[in-house]
Design an enzyme around this catalytic site. Structure first.
Site, PDB file in Angstrom:
ATOM      1  N   PHE A  57      23.164  12.010  52.623  1.00 11.79           N
ATOM      2  CA  PHE A  57      24.108  11.085  53.274  1.00 11.79           C
ATOM      3  C   PHE A  57      24.143   9.714  52.609  1.00 11.79           C
ATOM      4  O   PHE A  57      24.711   8.782  53.156  1.00 11.79           O
ATOM      5  CB  PHE A  57      23.747  10.932  54.758  1.00 11.79           C
ATOM      6  CG  PHE A  57      23.948  12.199  55.554  1.00 11.79           C
ATOM      7  CD1 PHE A  57      25.181  12.510  56.110  1.00 11.79           C
ATOM      8  CD2 PHE A  57      22.903  13.097  55.735  1.00 11.79           C
ATOM      9  CE1 PHE A  57      25.373  13.681  56.834  1.00 11.79           C
ATOM     10  CE2 PHE A  57      23.086  14.274  56.458  1.00 11.79           C
ATOM     11  CZ  PHE A  57      24.323  14.570  57.012  1.00 11.79           C
ATOM     12  N   LEU A  58      23.509   9.559  51.438  1.00 12.78           N
ATOM     13  CA  LEU A  58      23.463   8.223  50.819  1.00 12.78           C
ATOM     14  C   LEU A  58      24.860   7.725  50.441  1.00 12.78           C
ATOM     15  O   LEU A  58      25.784   8.521  50.264  1.00 12.78           O
ATOM     16  CB  LEU A  58      22.568   8.227  49.576  1.00 12.78           C
ATOM     17  CG  LEU A  58      22.956   9.034  48.329  1.00 12.78           C
ATOM     18  CD1 LEU A  58      24.091   8.430  47.525  1.00 12.78           C
ATOM     19  CD2 LEU A  58      21.758   9.203  47.452  1.00 12.78           C
ATOM     20  N   CYS A  71      33.161  11.439  47.022  1.00 12.09           N
ATOM     21  CA  CYS A  71      32.833  12.278  48.185  1.00 12.09           C
ATOM     22  C   CYS A  71      33.961  12.444  49.200  1.00 12.09           C
ATOM     23  O   CYS A  71      34.379  13.570  49.464  1.00 12.09           O
ATOM     24  CB  CYS A  71      31.600  11.716  48.889  1.00 12.09           C
ATOM     25  SG  CYS A  71      30.112  11.964  47.916  1.00 12.09           S
TER      26      CYS A  71
HETATM   27  N1  LIG Z   1      27.496  10.736  44.855  1.00 13.30           N
HETATM   28  C1  LIG Z   1      27.349  10.549  46.154  1.00 13.30           C
HETATM   29  O1  LIG Z   1      27.514   9.433  46.664  1.00 13.30           O
HETATM   30  C2  LIG Z   1      26.957  11.688  47.057  1.00 13.30           C
HETATM   31  C3  LIG Z   1      26.514  11.403  48.356  1.00 13.30           C
HETATM   32  C4  LIG Z   1      26.158  12.463  49.187  1.00 13.30           C
HETATM   33  C5  LIG Z   1      26.280  13.768  48.744  1.00 13.30           C
HETATM   34  N2  LIG Z   1      26.734  14.015  47.487  1.00 13.30           N
HETATM   35  C6  LIG Z   1      26.814  15.407  47.033  1.00 13.30           C
HETATM   36  O2  LIG Z   1      25.691  15.631  46.196  1.00 13.30           O
HETATM   37  C7  LIG Z   1      26.050  16.525  45.126  1.00 13.30           C
HETATM   38  C8  LIG Z   1      25.769  15.859  43.794  1.00 13.30           C
HETATM   39  O3  LIG Z   1      26.610  14.741  43.680  1.00 13.30           O
HETATM   40  P1  LIG Z   1      26.435  13.663  42.506  1.00 13.30           P
HETATM   41  O4  LIG Z   1      27.418  12.590  42.772  1.00 13.30           O
HETATM   42  O5  LIG Z   1      25.015  13.353  42.351  1.00 13.30           O
HETATM   43  O6  LIG Z   1      26.920  14.543  41.255  1.00 13.30           O
HETATM   44  P2  LIG Z   1      26.919  14.125  39.714  1.00 13.30           P
HETATM   45  O7  LIG Z   1      28.142  14.725  39.159  1.00 13.30           O
HETATM   46  O8  LIG Z   1      26.670  12.666  39.563  1.00 13.30           O
HETATM   47  O9  LIG Z   1      25.636  14.865  39.130  1.00 13.30           O
HETATM   48  C9  LIG Z   1      25.519  16.241  39.077  1.00 13.30           C
HETATM   49  C10 LIG Z   1      24.538  16.566  37.954  1.00 13.30           C
HETATM   50  O10 LIG Z   1      24.303  17.974  37.962  1.00 13.30           O
HETATM   51  C11 LIG Z   1      24.127  18.379  36.604  1.00 13.30           C
HETATM   52  N3  LIG Z   1      24.298  19.838  36.520  1.00 13.30           N
HETATM   53  C12 LIG Z   1      25.452  20.551  36.603  1.00 13.30           C
HETATM   54  N4  LIG Z   1      25.180  21.856  36.488  1.00 13.30           N
HETATM   55  C13 LIG Z   1      23.837  21.982  36.344  1.00 13.30           C
HETATM   56  C14 LIG Z   1      22.962  23.080  36.202  1.00 13.30           C
HETATM   57  N5  LIG Z   1      23.413  24.335  36.193  1.00 13.30           N
HETATM   58  N6  LIG Z   1      21.640  22.842  36.063  1.00 13.30           N
HETATM   59  C15 LIG Z   1      21.162  21.561  36.054  1.00 13.30           C
HETATM   60  N7  LIG Z   1      21.947  20.474  36.207  1.00 13.30           N
HETATM   61  C16 LIG Z   1      23.283  20.687  36.355  1.00 13.30           C
HETATM   62  C17 LIG Z   1      25.163  17.567  35.864  1.00 13.30           C
HETATM   63  O11 LIG Z   1      24.882  17.507  34.483  1.00 13.30           O
HETATM   64  C18 LIG Z   1      25.059  16.218  36.573  1.00 13.30           C
HETATM   65  O12 LIG Z   1      24.131  15.364  35.927  1.00 13.30           O
HETATM   66  C19 LIG Z   1      27.505  16.896  45.364  1.00 13.30           C
HETATM   67  O13 LIG Z   1      27.577  18.079  46.102  1.00 13.30           O
HETATM   68  C20 LIG Z   1      28.030  15.731  46.190  1.00 13.30           C
HETATM   69  O14 LIG Z   1      29.114  16.093  47.003  1.00 13.30           O
HETATM   70  C21 LIG Z   1      27.058  13.004  46.627  1.00 13.30           C
END
Ligand SMILES: NC(=O)c1ccc[n+]([C@@H]2O[C@H](COP(=O)([O-])OP(=O)(O)OC[C@H]3O[C@@H](n4cnc5c(N)ncnc54)[C@H](O)[C@@H]3O)[C@@H](O)[C@H]2O)c1
Length: 436
Positions: A156-157, A264
């Site tokens: 939830f960040l 998000c």
């Molecule tokens: N960014 C936010 O503020 C936020 C907040 C809450 C929830 N989320 C959720 O958290 C999840 C991640 O979001 P994010 O913003 O951190 O994504 P992001 O795109 O910043 O990072 C995802 C990472 O996963 C890596 N990756 C992709 N496939 C991979 C694999 N097979 N093995 C290893 N690494 C792999 C990518 O290289 C990338 O570095 C999403 O589902 C998003 O909806 C994001």
């Protein structure tokens, strides 16, 4: 399996969520390996370099690296073979039809399966629709015979305050099917000293979509009321402060402006809309919210064109390229919808942002009416229209009177951060949201 205390944890996907989680768990003494397929990202992180702008994260990362509790790798075998808890935090963008693209979640499930320790807990932290653990389970079972547990612990960040949100969460939602898995995950999250809500995996997954869609609904609601205010003489700020005193409503989280953006809300609303349709919930609120949000910027620009006596030939300073302050994340940032439309209407645009310029230079093409400039001053130089898209402090605390020229100039305050009277006293025309 007897879990160690502290635990050995692998975090798969070291993006915005994964790095913060990995560094936070390591700061509590757990042995954490962050894993990503992006070699450059892994090399940077191992050196203490955060590849994006997030206040406080470089310090947290470095202190966790210094303890020796945190390392990064691209090697699944190394990360998973000793891990008691494996946290999947890869991206889940939405597909063209609005459904969640689970490709990365499934790929990481497949890659980790053959190295799983018996009794390990695999936690899906990525935002995924209810039911996703079934497909993850099927994939893992194709590649291993060891017994393991699955859970869903959504994140939830908020970007911009990710470190403090992670270290002091409002709640930790633990979605599990067995009490023993709940105990392991409660132990892991104990140092956060937050309320823990233990529910089914499906409830945890729905809670994440519901929370983001509720917040997106508040934004969209405020924007619709703002639109109506513009025809009535009412002021959106006054209306919101009046309704906020109703304890059932509250005065928090009202953001009249350009609609919601970022990595998000837009995708989560689209994914909930799609999921609702799949289960026969038609029509649904999320469909309307999504449509209103998508039309928000085009409608505002149509009005703006009229208010500034035509954008054609105007010099426009676009202040704020990220989707909100304190981040350089440009995923679904308002400028990406606005700048092409300004250029289409014949404006000459200078874009500036205190943090997001390097990202902007990777994803936007300069020339043809657009230049990305290195300083706030350059952006403002000779501008006919100053568009304050993101409420970075340096934009909202600036005395624009120093930039007043002997021509008609407008300030478009897309976040209602400036005092209209002050802007007018400086000699500019003021354009805000939800006020005549
Ligand atoms: N960014 C936010 O503020 C936020 C907040 C809450 C929830 N989320 C959720 O958290 C999840 C991640 O979001 P994010 O913003 O951190 O994504 P992001 O795109 O910043 O990072 C995802 C990472 O996963 C890596 N990756 C992709 N496939 C991979 C694999 N097979 N093995 C290893 N690494 C792999 C990518 O290289 C990338 O570095 C999403 O589902 C998003 O909806 C994001």
């Amino acid at each position: 399996m007897l879990y160690s205390d502290p635990m050995t944890v692998a975090v798969i996907g070291t993006g915005f969520v994964g790095v913060v989680s990995a560094a936070a768990f390591a700061s509590f003494g757990n042995t954490v390996i962050g894993l990503d397929i992006d070699e450059k990202k892994v090399a940077d992180l191992q050196l203490g370099i955060v590849p994006f702008h997030e206040p406080g994260l470089p310090e947290l990362l470095r202190s966790s690296l210094d303890t020796g509790n945190l390392t990064f790798t691209t090697d699944y075998k190394k990360a998973i073979s000793n891990a008691e808890v494996i946290i999947i935090a890869v991206g889940t963008p939405s597909k063209a039809d609005g459904s969640a693209d689970l490709t990365y979640v499934h790929a990481s499930a497949e890659a980790l399966a053959k190295y799983l320790l018996p009794g390990a807990v695999v936690v899906v932290k990525s935002t995924v629709p209810p039911g996703t653990l079934h497909s993850v389970d099927e994939i893992i079972k194709k590649h291993t015979d060891v017994a393991y547990e699955l859970a869903s612990v959504p994140e939830f960040l908020k970007e911009g305050t990710a470190v403090s949100d992670t270290m002091n969460p409002d709640r930790v939602v633990i979605g599990v099917s067995s009490p023993s898995t709940a105990e392991v995950l409660k132990k892991l999250h104990e140092p956060f000293k937050a309320e823990m809500v233990v529910v089914s995996p499906e409830s945890a997954q729905m809670a994440k979509y519901a929370a983001n869609s509720y917040l997106a609904t508040r934004i969209t609601f405020a924007n619709q009321i703002a639109n109506i205010c513009e025809h009535t003489g009412a002021q959106i700020g006054e209306v919101l402060s009046a309704i906020g005193l109703d304890q059932r409503i509250g005065s928090h989280y009202w953001y009249p402006g350009l609609g919601y953006g970022g990595s998000c809300f837009p995708k989560d609303v689209r994914e909930l809309k799609h999921f609702a349709e799949q289960v026969g919930e038609v029509p649904n609120l999320f469909s309307a919210i999504n449509e209103l949000n998508e039309n928000r910027i085009p409608n505002i620009l149509k009005n703006l064109d009229e208010v500034v006596d035509g954008l054609n030939g105007k010099k426009v300073a676009v202040l704020g390229l990220s989707f909100k302050p304190n981040t350089d994340d440009m995923r679904e940032a308002p400028c990406l919808a606005i700048i092409p439309k300004l250029i289409e209407k014949g404006a000459m645009v200078k874009g500036y942002d205190p943090a997001a310029l390097p990202v902007a230079r990777k994803i936007m093409t300069e020339g043809n009416g657009l230049s990305l400039v290195d300083t706030f001053d350059e952006a403002l130089e000779d501008a006919d229209v100053i568009m304050l898209l993101v409420e970075w402090p340096e934009f909202i605390n600036f005395d624009y009177s120093a930039k007043k020229l002997s021509k008609k100039q407008w300030i478009f305050d897309a976040r209602n951060q400036l005092e209209p009277q002050t802007v007018r006293a400086w000699g500019f025309e003021y354009i805000g949201i939800g006020q005549k």
